[in-house]
Structure formats: C-alpha cells, structure tokens
Write an enzyme that holds these catalytic residues in place. Structure first.
Site, PDB file in Angstrom:
ATOM      1  N   GLY A 214      57.637  20.857  22.018  1.00 33.75           N
ATOM      2  CA  GLY A 214      58.024  20.711  20.652  1.00 33.75           C
ATOM      3  C   GLY A 214      58.716  21.947  20.341  1.00 33.75           C
ATOM      4  O   GLY A 214      59.565  22.634  21.113  1.00 33.75           O
ATOM      5  N   SER A 215      58.863  22.215  18.943  1.00 32.25           N
ATOM      6  CA  SER A 215      59.667  23.086  18.300  1.00 32.25           C
ATOM      7  C   SER A 215      59.343  24.666  18.403  1.00 32.25           C
ATOM      8  O   SER A 215      58.060  24.787  18.712  1.00 32.25           O
ATOM      9  CB  SER A 215      59.984  22.831  16.752  1.00 32.25           C
ATOM     10  N   GLU A 235      57.112  24.155  26.087  1.00 36.66           N
ATOM     11  CA  GLU A 235      58.542  23.566  26.346  1.00 36.66           C
ATOM     12  C   GLU A 235      59.239  23.438  24.904  1.00 36.66           C
ATOM     13  O   GLU A 235      58.727  22.497  24.436  1.00 36.66           O
ATOM     14  CB  GLU A 235      58.384  22.436  26.979  1.00 36.66           C
ATOM     15  N   CYS A 269      65.902  17.904  24.364  1.00 37.44           N
ATOM     16  CA  CYS A 269      65.795  19.384  24.326  1.00 37.44           C
ATOM     17  C   CYS A 269      66.999  20.020  25.114  1.00 37.44           C
ATOM     18  O   CYS A 269      67.191  21.279  25.111  1.00 37.44           O
ATOM     19  CB  CYS A 269      64.526  19.922  25.063  1.00 37.44           C
ATOM     20  N   GLU A 364      69.640  24.261  17.703  1.00 37.72           N
ATOM     21  CA  GLU A 364      69.559  22.941  18.284  1.00 37.72           C
ATOM     22  C   GLU A 364      69.767  22.066  17.326  1.00 37.72           C
ATOM     23  O   GLU A 364      68.911  21.755  16.457  1.00 37.72           O
ATOM     24  CB  GLU A 364      68.115  22.975  18.927  1.00 37.72           C
TER      25      GLU A 364
END
Length: 464
Positions: A214-215, A235, A269, A364
C-alpha cells in the site's frame, strides 16, 4: 448494531455487497486462534500436506477462473482482459508456493576449522517465523492476496489477512478456496476492519511478521509502531522512470510503454510514469505515443474490448484531474486527454515537460497519466530520474548494449527493464522497492524465505 462496509462497483458505483466489519473482541479471537496454532507444534501442517492443499487450491482456482475474473473486475474495476491475466497469475503463484516447499532447507556449517571446534557437527534448519499479519492493496485483489496468503501457508505460518475495504471479496474467495482444498480451520483468517483495528493487529506483540502492500505514508507509519522483533516487508509505490535513447525500436517500444502507462488506469505501483526521451526523436515519439494512447478504449471493465477502466473511487478521479490541471498551469503541455469522462472514468492523458516540482513529477500519480520529458544528455536524464526518494522498477530503451548496461548500472532501482516497460513482472522474480519505496523483497519464493527463520543445531561427539 454491527458496523458494515458496502462494496461498490468502481465503474457505476452500484453496491455489490455489504459485509460486516470486525470488532475488537473478534480481532482478539483471531489473534488467539493463530497464536494457539503456532505455539502448539503438534498442530503444525507437515510439508507434504501443505503442498497437497496448495496444489488442490490451484486446481480449484482453475475450475473457477471465470467466477474469479468477474469477482475481481466487479470490485476492482480492472478490465476483463487484465483481470483474466491477474487470475491466471494468481493460479501460477499458488503453484509456485507449492513447488517452493521442496526447496526449504538449511545447510551444514563447517566445524573443525580450529582446534576448539573439533568433534562437532553443525547444521541449520528452517522454521516458520510465526503469525503473519498481512495488509493488502486494492489494485490486484486476488494476486496480492496470493502473495501474502499462499506464501504464509507454504512457510507454515498462520496468517491473518486484511484486504483493502474497497476490494475484499477476492481475498475472501481465496480463503474459502483454501478451506475447500483442505486447509485446517484458523490457518487463514480474513479480517475486515477499520484502520484503528488494523493498526492494533499489526502492532500486537504476538505478531511475528508484518506484510504490507500500500501507500508509503501508511506503511512506514505502521512499521514505526511494530513490536520489537516483528519482522516486516513493505511494498510501496514509485514513479517509474524510463530512458529512451535515439536508437530505440519504435515498433516494440510504443505499444509497451502505452500498455505500461495505462494498464489498470495507471493504478499499478510500477506504472510507466516519467518518460525521458532524447530530443533528437521527441517529435516522432510524441506523435506515435499519442496516436497509440488515443486508440485505447475507456469504459466498462466487464467489456472484453475495454483497455482502460475506472479509478477505484470518484475522489481519485478528482485528485488526478487536480494534479493534471495544476501541472498545466505550471507549464506542462497537454498532448492528449486531460478530461474527466464520467464520475469514475478519466481520459488517458499525456503531458509534455511538466515542471520537476509539479505533483505529477514528484508523486506517484496512480492514474492514467504519463509524463514525457526531453533531454540531451543521458547522464543528466538519469540524474533527474533518480532525483526522487522512491525507487522501484525502471526501464531503458536502446539497441546499444553498452548504453543499456551503463544505464542499468546508474539508475537507482531494484529492477531495470531493457527494452520493456517498467510494469513487467512475473511472480517468481524478486519484486520490491528500495529507499522510501519499501523494504524486503516480494516474489513467491522470496516471500516464503522471508517468512521463515533459521535454527542451528550443533552436536558434540568424540566420534565426529
């Protein structure tokens, strides 16, 4: 009255299902169940049985492919063709987990290298690390669940899995498939809860391994709150850069980059985000890239012809539109797109030379937006590509092997694709970010190894 969460279609916002959220007492019971299974070694599942269950689960998934595809696309909005690819990857991931069990092994440690170490035999073995708490993301609801659930099960760890509340149904379906395949009660528990209980779960002293997808903001926050000794793998996302040299093969490159940039509406991602193109080919690159992007079909993810589906929530469409408009005000040239199609859909958008300080350059995007920048000196482009604190996957397009390898060496990334887009992944390769982008490596076998710990045995005997 029990709290619930409504699962809505990202495309038309219709409610698919309403599910109950867990309370603190139920969470405590889940942790106690996992603790009982791990602490009582007589309940551990032997390797051959874990392999059988994983193989059976993969077979059941193969029998239910269409059901799993429609479940994933209905809650996540990824187009049919890409959801199908995800389900097939997930099946392969479960098979890989089963196969890797036979590779879990220790090694002999040499003794008698000095007089005081004589008459000893030493060797290591691998043991499950303990209870795994896993928090997952929305963008690959089935495959990410496999990377956290199947790996923990293969390692012999009880796992408590919290899916994203926007896309929990695929993870729930996977747990049910494991149950149907023979997984004993309690080894795989799916919990639906709000953020405060999720934090209580992962920071509990009984948790041995924390797996997070996630973030960065949430991941590093939870990481900072872990109990002493809890191992973690995080991650997060990136802002994947691509270097395009003058000799790049346009026939291969353009379709790859368009796919890598707009796959799942850019909600990946390692989506292609920042493309640095040599000024000598910029006009031709723009023409071909924009033409290809304009041919993408945006719409209903259930339609097999759809290339780009909705963003996960309307507020994400708002955010992407805001970032694009801000970039244009700050000097970016809009080459195509830049408009909202509906409450849930946003046009595939291409920007030329946005400011290095614009959000689309520094964050992102996680939306269907690709930024193109011109350069004259490759080293300067690489420096710009490396300038952010997120470093995940990157790419270079060139037919010159020396330039390719020099660029691979200089790009700050965990993986660099040569003549391929940044979003390439197979589930048996190492996958993960460095620096702010994460810690630890994903990939089925790599994750299983991280969920285990070594124990050394030393035997002393005068006959050794």
């Amino acid at each position: 009255m029990q709290n619930t969460v409504k699962i809505a279609s990202p495309y038309d916002l219709s409610v698919i299902k309403e599910l109950n959220l867990m309370d603190r007492n139920e969470l405590e019971k889940a942790i106690q169940t996992a603790q009982h299974l791990f602490e009582n070694q007589s309940l551990w599942i032997p390797a051959y049985k874990r392999m059988e269950i994983l193989e059976k689960a993969a077979s059941l998934m193969s029998d239910r492919v269409e059901e799993l595809i429609h479940l994933a696309l209905s809650e996540g909005g990824k187009p049919y063709q890409d959801s199908k690819a995800e389900v097939l990857r997930a099946i392969k991931g479960v098979k890989l987990a089963a196969e890797h069990i036979s590779q879990i092994k220790g090694e002999q440690i040499p003794m008698a290298l000095m007089e005081s170490a004589q008459n000893r035999l030493a060797f290591t073995t691998k043991e499950p690390i303990g209870i795994v708490a896993a928090i997952s993301a929305f963008n690959h609801p089935l495959n990410l669940a496999v990377h956290q659930i199947a790996t923990a099960f293969a390692a012999g760890c009880p796992v408590i899995f919290k899916p994203a509340l926007t896309t929990p149904m695929s993870g729930i379906a996977l747990a049910e498939i494991f149950k149907d395949a023979g997984a004993p009660e309690g080894w795989i528990q799916v919990v639906l809860c709000e953020r405060d209980l999720a934090e209580a779960l992962v920071t509990d002293s009984r948790i041995h391994f924390f797996s997070f997808i996630g973030s960065a903001k949430v991941g590093w926050y939870l990481h900072s709150k872990l109990s002493p000794g809890t191992r973690s793998a995080l991650e997060h996302g990136g802002a994947a850069p691509v270097i395009v040299e003058q000799d790049a093969d346009f026939g291969e490159m353009i379709p790859d980059l368009v796919k890598g940039g707009f796959y799942h509406a850019g909600q990946v991602c390692v989506s292609v985000q920042r493309v640095y193109v040599h000024e000598g080919i910029i006009e031709n690159f723009i023409k071909k890239f924009v033409t290809e992007a304009n041919q993408l079909t945006v719409g209903d993810p259930a339609d097999a012809a759809t290339d780009v589906g909705p963003l996960i929530l309307p507020k994400e469409v708002d955010r992407v539109a805001e970032w694009v408009n801000e970039a244009i005000v700050e000097g970016a040239q809009l080459l195509t797109g830049g408009k909202r199609i509906s409450e849930t859909l946003y046009q595939p958008t291409v920007l030329l030379n946005p400011s290095e300080k614009s959000k689309v350059s520094t964050n992102e995007i996680f939306g269907p937006v690709v930024c193109i920048y011109t350069y004259t000196d490759r080293d300067e482009a690489i420096n710009r590509a490396n300038a952010l604190d997120v470093h995940f996957q990157a790419a270079v397009f060139t037919k010159n092997i020396d330039i390719a390898m020099d660029t691979v060496k200089k790009l700050n990334a965990t993986a660099v694709m040569v003549n391929d887009h940044t979003a390439f992944r197979v589930d048996w390769m190492p996958f993960g970010g460095r620096d702010t982008s994460g810690i630890g490596m994903g990939g089925i076998s790599y994750t299983i190894n991280e969920m285990m710990r070594e124990k050394m045995t030393v035997i002393k005997s005068k006959y050794l």
